[in-house]
Motif scaffolding. Structure first.
Motif, mmCIF file in Angstrom:
data_model
loop_
_atom_site.group_PDB
_atom_site.id
_atom_site.type_symbol
_atom_site.label_atom_id
_atom_site.label_comp_id
_atom_site.label_asym_id
_atom_site.label_seq_id
_atom_site.Cartn_x
_atom_site.Cartn_y
_atom_site.Cartn_z
ATOM 1 N N GLN A 36 0.456 46.044 13.646
ATOM 2 C CA GLN A 36 1.251 46.765 12.656
ATOM 3 C C GLN A 36 0.596 46.782 11.116
ATOM 4 O OE1 GLN A 36 2.303 44.397 14.392
ATOM 5 N NE2 GLN A 36 3.586 45.232 16.033
ATOM 6 N N VAL A 37 0.175 45.846 10.673
ATOM 7 C CA VAL A 37 -0.454 45.761 9.441
ATOM 8 C C VAL A 37 -1.689 46.911 9.467
ATOM 9 C CG1 VAL A 37 -2.003 44.319 7.550
ATOM 10 C CG2 VAL A 37 0.150 43.358 8.820
ATOM 11 N N VAL A 38 -2.576 46.785 10.297
ATOM 12 C CA VAL A 38 -3.687 47.824 10.505
ATOM 13 C C VAL A 38 -3.329 49.157 10.396
ATOM 14 C CG1 VAL A 38 -5.488 48.586 11.798
ATOM 15 C CG2 VAL A 38 -5.271 46.214 11.672
ATOM 16 N N ALA A 39 -2.131 49.230 11.310
ATOM 17 C CA ALA A 39 -1.762 50.867 11.304
ATOM 18 C C ALA A 39 -1.080 51.254 10.179
ATOM 19 C CB ALA A 39 -0.631 50.993 12.461
ATOM 20 N N SER A 40 -0.401 50.594 9.220
ATOM 21 C CA SER A 40 0.043 50.794 8.131
ATOM 22 C C SER A 40 -0.877 51.097 7.116
ATOM 23 C CB SER A 40 1.234 49.808 7.534
ATOM 24 O OG SER A 40 0.528 48.732 7.233
ATOM 25 N N ALA A 41 -1.735 50.241 7.163
ATOM 26 C CA ALA A 41 -2.967 50.695 6.206
ATOM 27 C C ALA A 41 -3.731 52.238 6.274
ATOM 28 C CB ALA A 41 -4.021 49.687 6.293
ATOM 29 N N CYS A 42 -3.859 52.239 7.983
ATOM 30 C CA CYS A 42 -4.371 53.683 8.190
ATOM 31 C C CYS A 42 -3.503 54.838 7.608
ATOM 32 C CB CYS A 42 -4.527 53.339 9.666
ATOM 33 S SG CYS A 42 -5.908 52.427 10.185
ATOM 34 N N GLN A 43 -2.313 54.484 7.817
ATOM 35 C CA GLN A 43 -1.232 55.635 7.439
ATOM 36 C C GLN A 43 -1.321 55.842 5.875
ATOM 37 O OE1 GLN A 43 2.275 54.107 9.439
ATOM 38 N NE2 GLN A 43 1.233 54.725 11.338
ATOM 39 N N GLY A 44 -2.039 54.896 4.979
ATOM 40 C CA GLY A 44 -2.028 55.085 3.644
ATOM 41 C C GLY A 44 -0.770 54.255 2.937
ATOM 42 N N ARG A 45 -0.223 53.117 3.431
ATOM 43 C CA ARG A 45 0.744 52.695 2.833
ATOM 44 C C ARG A 45 0.030 51.361 2.226
ATOM 45 N NH1 ARG A 45 5.909 50.912 6.389
ATOM 46 N NH2 ARG A 45 6.470 50.284 4.168
ATOM 47 N N ASP A 46 0.837 50.941 0.931
ATOM 48 C CA ASP A 46 0.532 49.444 0.531
ATOM 49 C C ASP A 46 1.032 48.619 1.436
ATOM 50 O OD1 ASP A 46 -0.628 50.900 -1.559
ATOM 51 O OD2 ASP A 46 1.539 50.606 -2.849
ATOM 52 N N GLY A 47 0.654 47.558 1.324
ATOM 53 C CA GLY A 47 0.823 46.325 2.145
ATOM 54 C C GLY A 47 0.949 44.743 1.345
ATOM 55 N N LEU A 48 1.824 43.970 2.135
ATOM 56 C CA LEU A 48 1.930 42.463 1.465
ATOM 57 C C LEU A 48 1.643 41.823 2.859
ATOM 58 C CD1 LEU A 48 2.190 40.533 -0.633
ATOM 59 C CD2 LEU A 48 4.714 40.688 -0.036
ATOM 60 N N VAL A 49 0.803 40.970 2.977
ATOM 61 C CA VAL A 49 0.468 40.135 4.159
ATOM 62 C C VAL A 49 0.285 38.641 4.095
ATOM 63 C CG1 VAL A 49 -1.118 40.129 5.924
ATOM 64 C CG2 VAL A 49 -1.126 42.086 5.360
ATOM 65 N N ILE A 50 1.077 37.940 4.397
ATOM 66 C CA ILE A 50 1.400 36.696 4.374
ATOM 67 C C ILE A 50 1.099 36.019 5.556
ATOM 68 C CG2 ILE A 50 2.609 34.589 3.539
ATOM 69 C CD1 ILE A 50 2.377 36.784 1.469
ATOM 70 N N MET A 51 -0.166 35.289 5.868
ATOM 71 C CA MET A 51 -0.574 34.709 7.097
ATOM 72 C C MET A 51 -1.316 33.485 6.837
ATOM 73 S SD MET A 51 -2.421 37.852 9.237
ATOM 74 C CE MET A 51 -1.487 38.954 10.316
ATOM 75 N N PRO A 52 -1.198 32.478 7.582
ATOM 76 C CA PRO A 52 -1.602 30.982 7.300
ATOM 77 C C PRO A 52 -3.184 31.117 7.480
ATOM 78 C CG PRO A 52 -0.513 31.319 9.444
ATOM 79 C CD PRO A 52 -0.228 32.293 8.809
#
Length: 609
Positions: A36-52
């Protein structure tokens, strides 16, 4: 491509993304949230990703970088971290450069030429370099696809590692408002997450908050009684595994590293007071498995992408749960079992608090709050993983089964009489001495300090001789925990009685205490995970030796050839063809081309023995 235009979205990135995930990175499927993170970036959306740490953050921007036209800029705080990441993606066949002060003029010009020629997909920059006027001008000329801000907690004043230059990265978003920006970090509570979005100016970002749980890490806390002996025993159980030992001061780092070397351990010191060349040598030796143990201050770690660190030890109490979580998270990044051990002295709480409150400025209440939360974790009598996850707003209602509290629940005993003896002794020495002296009196010591003060004539002298110094140390510390005794930091940590001590002294209140925890809990048999249960240990050792040889020839750290997890899977599945080797997680097309035949030959030869 005009840098002010939006990154060209693909109509459907998911299928191409999965293909690249398998072909380039060698993974069969996405981890939760990555797709989902990859797809949203491909669609031009900003992102906030919190992963360990070890959860796959880097792939969240590396994969869109391959899918989108143009270049992806990655903001990274340390030169060592940039170098490590650039080396790793180049091993996958991805064009990448780090533009920083370590480059010669010729290397700098060659990197810029490679960017102009379209050979580069990932450009790594520090925030200081990125914000320089000349670099901002270059960004306007490059075909920008995505801006990724790694270690994004550094942006926030609520984070545990605030950096002013990071806080200015919102200027980049203002200059390129149509370029998607992705902020990534392993540690951010709710206040920090809100602050990151606001300071960067992210517009309706896709937010992905992974679980903070690292189930493969076993959290343990031991009472710091004979710390070096305890550490040595722990390291002997590790049998040459790679690990990091964090100490609170440079002096302590040097002392512990020297003692370990004298005991035959392959250990080196690392702190900011050492020459830059020496620090680089230690880090490189650790990455290349020439050194097993690095004893360090917190200056060491953020730039370490070594996947097979098997343990992290804290000799001293960290200042916050965020720091502790990030530092322990450097163990077990390959998903295999790892240990996080803390040696805890409650006196550390007062010492760290005194440091925070010293100086001309008022103490930051945020820092005090974070220290108190860290102390609560160390003193917890309930599942430590629950304490950690609850801190990060991730309620955990069941015990984890993989921490010292779960594996070896604290044993309790009626300590009423011992408490009365200890409290009485504190009173008899006029509440002017610390734990060490009180214990000497209780145990009937004839040392100079006791005799000179006439404390060998007190009625409490020797009334606790049947118990060891370590036992009394544990009792006194717990009396502090229970609020019966206070340590006066203004008078060399002298013990004083609180009003609550009166009812215990007078025999009106019973008191139960926990037996000191001075050894590690026994491993959980049902919790070991992710290593194949039937992998061939001898073959695994042979493959590790082959990996080391190939890495030395290529001048790279061994884990950049294949991870321990990949080798264990090979030792279980026994692939002897390119097709079957490609089915091993972590084996992509480029690594198959570079190293595949050697591993196939080694496995085939082993099976023919």
């Amino acid at each position: 491509m005009d840098s002010t235009a939006a990154a060209t979205p693909l109509s459907d990135c998911t299928d191409p993304a999965l293909a690249l995930l398998q072909q380039v990175f060698g993974y069969r499927q996405f981890r939760p949230g990555q797709e989902q993170v990859v797809a949203s970036a491909c669609q031009g959306r900003d992102g906030l990703v919190i992963m360990p740490t070890g959860g796959g953050k880097s792939l969240c921007y590396q994969l869109p970088a391959l899918l989108l036209e143009g270049v992806t800029v990655v903001v990274s705080p340390l030169l060592s971290l940039m170098k490590d990441q650039v080396d790793a993606v180049r091993q996958l066949g991805i064009g990448a450069v780090a533009l920083n002060s370590s480059l010669s003029r010729e290397e700098w010009l060659a990197s810029l030429a490679a960017i102009r020629d379209g050979q580069i997909k990932l450009i790594y920059l520090s925030p200081e370099r990125l914000l320089a006027p000349d670099m901002m001008a270059r960004l306007a000329e490059w075909p920008l696809a995505l801006i990724a801000v790694d270690e994004a907690h550094c942006i926030s004043q609520w984070g545990h590692d605030f950096r002013p230059q990071y806080a200015r990265l919102g200027e980049v978003k203002q200059a390129f408002p149509h370029i998607p920006m992705m902020a990534l970090t392993a540690t951010a509570d709710q206040a920090t997450r809100v602050d990151i979005v606001q300071r960067l100016g992210l517009h309706q970002p896709h937010e992905h908050l992974s679980s903070f749980d690292r189930p493969n890490i076993r959290y343990s806390v031991m009472d710091k009684l004979s710390p070096f002996t305890q550490l040595k025993t722990f390291l002997q159980q590790q049998k040459g595994n790679a690990g990091i030992i964090y100490c609170g001061s440079r002096r302590r780092v040097e002392e512990v590293a020297e003692k370990l070397r004298k005991e035959g351990f392959a250990a080196e010191a690392y702190h900011a007071g050492l020459e830059s060349d020496l620090r680089n040598q230690v880090q490189e030796a650790f990455l290349r498995e020439q050194v097993d143990i690095v004893v360090a201050t917190v200056a060491f770690g953020m730039g370490i992408n070594k996947s097979n660190v098997r343990f992290v030890v804290h000799w001293d109490l960290p200042k916050s749960i965020e720091s502790y979580y990030q530092e322990t998270g450097r163990a077990g990044r390959d998903g295999l079992d790892a240990e996080a051990l803390m040696l805890f002295d409650p006196g550390d709480i007062a010492r760290v608090r005194q440091l925070l409150e010293s100086g001309d400025r008022e103490p930051n209440p945020v820092d005090i709050h974070k220290l108190n939360a860290m102390a609560a974790f160390a003193e917890a009598q309930t599942c430590r993983r629950q304490v950690l996850l609850n801190y990060f707003d991730e309620p955990a209602h069941e015990s984890c089964g993989n921490c010292d509290i779960c594996l070896d629940p604290p044993k309790r005993f009626d300590a009423t009489e011992q408490a009365r003896k200890a409290l009485s002794c504190i009173y008899r020495v006029k509440q002017r001495f610390g734990m060490g002296h009180v214990i000497e009196v209780l145990r009937g010591s004839k040392n100079h300090a006791v005799v000179e003060r006439g404390h060998d004539k007190l009625t409490t002298w020797g009334i606790g001789s049947e118990h060891s110094s370590d036992h009394w140390l544990s009792v006194l510390r717990q009396l502090v925990h229970h609020g019966l005794v206070n340590q006066d930091i203004t008078r060399s940590m002298a013990l004083t009685l609180n009003p609550a001590a009166r009812s215990v002294l007078q025999g009106n209140q019973k008191l139960e205490l926990a037996e000191p925890r001075i050894v590690l809990a026994k491993p959980s048999r049902g919790r070991s995970r992710l290593l194949p249960q039937n992998y061939d240990r001898r073959l695994f050792a042979l493959l590790k030796q082959l990996r080391r040889t190939l890495a030395d020839e290529a001048g790279i750290p061994p884990y950049q050839v294949f991870s321990d997890a990949s080798l264990a899977e090979m030792a279980s599945e026994l692939p002897t063809t390119e097709w079957t080797l490609l089915r091993i997680n972590g084996v992509g097309a480029k690594k198959l081309e570079r190293y595949g035949q050697q591993f196939i030959d080694a496995i085939a030869a082993y099976l023919d023995e």
